[in-house]
Design a protein around this motif. Structure first.
Motif, PDB file in Angstrom:
ATOM      1  N   LEU A  98       0.817  -1.206   0.000  1.00 50.34           N
ATOM      2  CA  LEU A  98       0.000   0.000   0.000  1.00 50.34           C
ATOM      3  C   LEU A  98       0.856   1.264   0.000  1.00 50.34           C
ATOM      4  CD1 LEU A  98      -2.788  -0.957   2.555  1.00 50.34           C
ATOM      5  CD2 LEU A  98      -3.068  -0.596   0.111  1.00 50.34           C
ATOM      6  N   GLY A 100       2.802   4.489  -0.959  1.00 49.52           N
ATOM      7  CA  GLY A 100       2.515   5.455  -2.009  1.00 49.52           C
ATOM      8  C   GLY A 100       1.046   5.680  -2.230  1.00 49.52           C
ATOM      9  N   GLY A 101       0.227   5.187  -1.326  1.00 47.46           N
ATOM     10  CA  GLY A 101      -1.202   5.432  -1.444  1.00 47.46           C
ATOM     11  C   GLY A 101      -1.950   4.402  -2.245  1.00 47.46           C
ATOM     12  N   GLY A 102      -1.298   3.313  -2.595  1.00 42.66           N
ATOM     13  CA  GLY A 102      -2.024   2.275  -3.336  1.00 42.66           C
ATOM     14  C   GLY A 102      -1.408   2.048  -4.695  1.00 42.66           C
ATOM     15  N   GLY A 103      -0.791   0.912  -4.893  1.00 40.60           N
ATOM     16  CA  GLY A 103      -0.123   0.634  -6.145  1.00 40.60           C
ATOM     17  C   GLY A 103      -0.965  -0.159  -7.100  1.00 40.60           C
ATOM     18  N   THR A 104      -0.292  -0.915  -7.943  1.00 37.89           N
ATOM     19  CA  THR A 104      -0.979  -1.634  -9.010  1.00 37.89           C
ATOM     20  C   THR A 104      -1.592  -2.910  -8.477  1.00 37.89           C
ATOM     21  OG1 THR A 104       0.588  -0.749 -10.601  1.00 37.89           O
ATOM     22  CG2 THR A 104      -0.699  -2.683 -11.262  1.00 37.89           C
ATOM     23  N   GLN A 105      -2.881  -3.076  -8.728  1.00 40.33           N
ATOM     24  CA  GLN A 105      -3.566  -4.301  -8.358  1.00 40.33           C
ATOM     25  C   GLN A 105      -3.534  -5.266  -9.532  1.00 40.33           C
ATOM     26  OE1 GLN A 105      -7.444  -3.721  -6.605  1.00 40.33           O
ATOM     27  NE2 GLN A 105      -6.767  -1.930  -5.452  1.00 40.33           N
ATOM     28  N   TYR A 106      -3.310  -6.525  -9.224  1.00 38.43           N
ATOM     29  CA  TYR A 106      -3.280  -7.572 -10.235  1.00 38.43           C
ATOM     30  C   TYR A 106      -4.527  -8.429 -10.067  1.00 38.43           C
ATOM     31  CZ  TYR A 106       1.503  -6.093 -10.919  1.00 38.43           C
ATOM     32  OH  TYR A 106       2.622  -5.330 -11.191  1.00 38.43           O
TER      33      TYR A 106
END
Lengths: 116, 113
Positions: A98, A100-106
Motif C-alpha cells: 500500500l 505510495g497510497g495504493g499501487g498496481t492491483q493484479y
C-alpha cells in the motif's frame, strides 16, 4: 511470476442456494481484494484484506456475503443464500504494498456466477 | 461520494483511426490513476498508471494518457488503433487517503478491420 488464481471459473446455482469462491494471490502480496462486476458496470469493491485482517468491508452485504483470509494467503468469498441480483463476475485482486497510497492491483480471471 | 465517469460506453472505430476515451473523477485530494483493459475472454490487465511526475504517461501497446489535474481528467489516447485493440477499457482511481480503487463503468471499443 504466477498470477492470481481463482476457482471455479463458472458457477450456476439456483436462488437461495449457497456458493463459495476461492482465490490464491500472487506470492508475497499482503493485500487482497474481492470485487463484484455486474454486466455493463465496472468492478465494485466488496472487501479488502491486509494479511488476514479486514481493512474495509463497508460495501459487503453482510447479511448474505462473508469472506475470510485464513493465514493471510488464500481467501474465500461465500454467498448464502444467493439472490438473482448476485449474478455477476467475482474478481479477486492482490497488491504487493500500500506504499505510495495504493499501487498496481493484479486481477485474477474471475468467477462468473449465474443465479437462476 | 467519490466516483469515476467514463463518458463513452460504446465506441466503434475503423483501423488506423485515432482514439480518445474520456475519464473524469470526483475527488479533490491526491489520487493515483489507472487504465485497465479487458480483452474478450481475458482478465483485467493494467494498461498504464500515473502516480506522480510527468502527467503524460505511456503504457503498453502504444497507449498513452494525460493527467490534467485542473480538469480532474485522465483521458486515454492512441494515435492509430488496431483490430486487436477491441476490448473493454476501464478507468480507475485510488484516492490516496482511502487506498480504495474506484472504477468507472467502462468503455467497449470495437475496431473494425
Amino acid at each position: 511470476e504466477a498470477g492470481v488464481a481463482q476457482s471455479p471459473r463458472y458457477k450456476i446455482i439456483e436462488k437461495r442456494q449457497s456458493v463459495a469462491f476461492w482465490c490464491n494471490p500472487i506470492s508475497g502480496h499482503a493485500t487482497l481484494y474481492w470485487y463484484q462486476q455486474i454486466l455493463g458496470q465496472g468492478p465494485k469493491l466488496l472487501i479488502q484484506f491486509q494479511n488476514n485482517g479486514v481493512v474495509d468491508d463497508s460495501q459487503l452485504p453482510k447479511d448474505r456475503f462473508s469472506a475470510e483470509r485464513l493465514k493471510g494467503v488464500d481467501s474465500t468469498l461465500k454467498i448464502q443464500p444467493a439472490k438473482l441480483e448476485d449474478s455477476a463476475v467475482y474478481l479477486c485482486a492482490t497488491l504487493a504494498s500500500l506504499a505510495g497510497g495504493g499501487g498496481t492491483q493484479y486481477f485474477g480471471p474471475g468467477t462468473r456466477l449465474t443465479v437462476l | 461520494a467519490q466516483s469515476v465517469s467514463q463518458h463513452n460506453h460504446h465506441v466503434i472505430l475503423s483501423e488506423a483511426a485515432s482514439l480518445e476515451l474520456g475519464c473524469n473523477y470526483s475527488y479533490g485530494g491526491t489520487v493515483n490513476l489507472f487504465w485497465y483493459v479487458q480483452y474478450p475472454g481475458q482478465h483485467l490487465q493494467l494498461l498504464l498508471k500515473y502516480f506522480s511526475g510527468d502527467p503524460l504517461v505511456k503504457g503498453i501497446k502504444g497507449f498513452e494518457a494525460e493527467f490534467i489535474k485542473s480538469k480532474f481528467s485522465f483521458n486515454l489516447r492512441k494515435p492509430s488503433v488496431q483490430w486487436s485493440d477491441t476490448a473493454e477499457y476501464f478507468c480507475a482511481v485510488i484516492p490516496v487517503s482511502s487506498y480504495k480503487l474506484i472504477f468507472g463503468s467502462g468503455t467497449r471499443l470495437l475496431v473494425r478491420p
